[in-house]
Design an enzyme around this catalytic site. Structure first.
Site, PDB file in Angstrom:
ATOM      1  N   ASP A  12      -0.341   4.984   1.034  1.00 26.79           N
ATOM      2  CA  ASP A  12      -0.613   5.892   2.160  1.00 26.79           C
ATOM      3  C   ASP A  12      -0.460   5.168   3.492  1.00 26.79           C
ATOM      4  O   ASP A  12      -1.069   4.122   3.718  1.00 26.79           O
ATOM      5  CB  ASP A  12      -2.034   6.451   2.035  1.00 26.79           C
ATOM      6  CG  ASP A  12      -2.146   7.369   0.828  1.00 26.79           C
ATOM      7  OD1 ASP A  12      -1.328   8.281   0.713  1.00 26.79           O
ATOM      8  OD2 ASP A  12      -3.046   7.159  -0.005  1.00 26.79           O
TER       9      ASP A  12
ATOM     10  N   ASP B 164       0.847  -1.189   0.000  1.00 29.94           N
ATOM     11  CA  ASP B 164       0.000   0.000   0.000  1.00 29.94           C
ATOM     12  C   ASP B 164       0.894   1.254   0.000  1.00 29.94           C
ATOM     13  O   ASP B 164       2.077   1.185   0.373  1.00 29.94           O
ATOM     14  CB  ASP B 164      -0.862  -0.044   1.271  1.00 29.94           C
ATOM     15  CG  ASP B 164      -1.749   1.163   1.406  1.00 29.94           C
ATOM     16  OD1 ASP B 164      -2.220   1.684   0.379  1.00 29.94           O
ATOM     17  OD2 ASP B 164      -1.984   1.575   2.563  1.00 29.94           O
TER      18      ASP B 164
END
Lengths: 173, 173
Positions: free
Chosen positions: A8, A6
């Site tokens: 963020d 991922d």
């Protein structure tokens, strides 16, 4: 192995940026420690919550994010051993798409465009490991889901937790 | 079933746009029929090939693309029966990311952000059907790959071919 990372709160310090922008705008001195177990917008007076929620929809929010400590070095190491993809649920924020691509060009240029994914639902990804700070992204992933610690998820205990990039290196290298 | 739909040459007439821009720029009257079995840049004099290759890197190339005939109507029907994702190998063209998101907002607003994917390699997608005009995208997909006919792929015969959206409706509805 095929690893999905991922962006963020795993590669990029989005949480820290929310706090920084909030503090600048309102002359406050909120810290990550003040926010444990909550989203940044949940840690501010009600009249200011919408302002924090709106950060991510503003042009220029994603491009200046700081990389999470040790992430660049460890991802580079992981890439020698595994097939690495970056998978960000960016489609929610059309303003972020180009900024995220440019951000990766700056900090993760060794991840080629073929291995970058901007998407919504992450359960469509076919692979071995997903490292994410959001439990709802890990929920239906068929491989090994690792919850990367972020202030908002410290009370979550349904997933294998990883706190730092050196810890991930210890597990996957 | 989970269906992945490519954008360029499946939902959006990218090939037609290359021809249109070429014809305008050089005062020519090239047609799709002139180009069978080739990319548009392969159908023009050598001195103009780079100009055609550069189209997709220019701002404003993707946003005005015309939808492929019957695609909107059939995708809407498919969505009643299947889980539909749009999967475009857009990461190669950072300028296209926002334009593709905006294009989908205009023509496929019924496909929510959660079901939109901008990526590189498509073999990371976990699902039942991938409809794409590029055989290299179908090659390592684990489900049923359908080659959507485009002028450039008419001589390709290693994949199940679909020529039109009504034909897809007949197969998947």
């Amino acid at each position: 192995m095929i690893l999905y990372l991922d962006m963020d709160e795993v590669l990029a310090d989005t949480y820290g940026a929310h706090i920084e922008i909030y503090n600048e705008e309102f002359g406050e001195s909120l810290t990550k420690e003040d926010c444990m177990g909550r989203e940044v917008w949940q840690c501010v007076p009600q009249a200011r919550q919408q302002s924090v929620k709106d950060h991510a929809r503003q042009d220029g929010f994603f491009r200046p994010l700081k990389p999470i400590e040790d992430s660049i070095r460890v991802v580079r190491e992981l890439q020698k051993k595994h097939e690495i993809y970056i998978a960000s649920a960016a489609m929610q924020f059309p303003n972020s798409l180009r900024e995220k691509s440019d951000w990766l060009d700056e900090y993760f240029p060794f991840i080629p465009w073929q291995n970058r994914i901007l998407l919504g639902h992450k359960h469509i990804l076919d692979g071995d490991v997903l490292i994410d700070d959001r439990s709802y992204n890990l929920k239906n992933f068929k491989g090994r889901g690792m919850l990367f610690t972020s202030p908002h998820n410290v009370h979550e205990n349904h997933y294998e937790r990883v706190n730092t990039w050196p810890e991930i290196a210890g597990l996957l290298l």
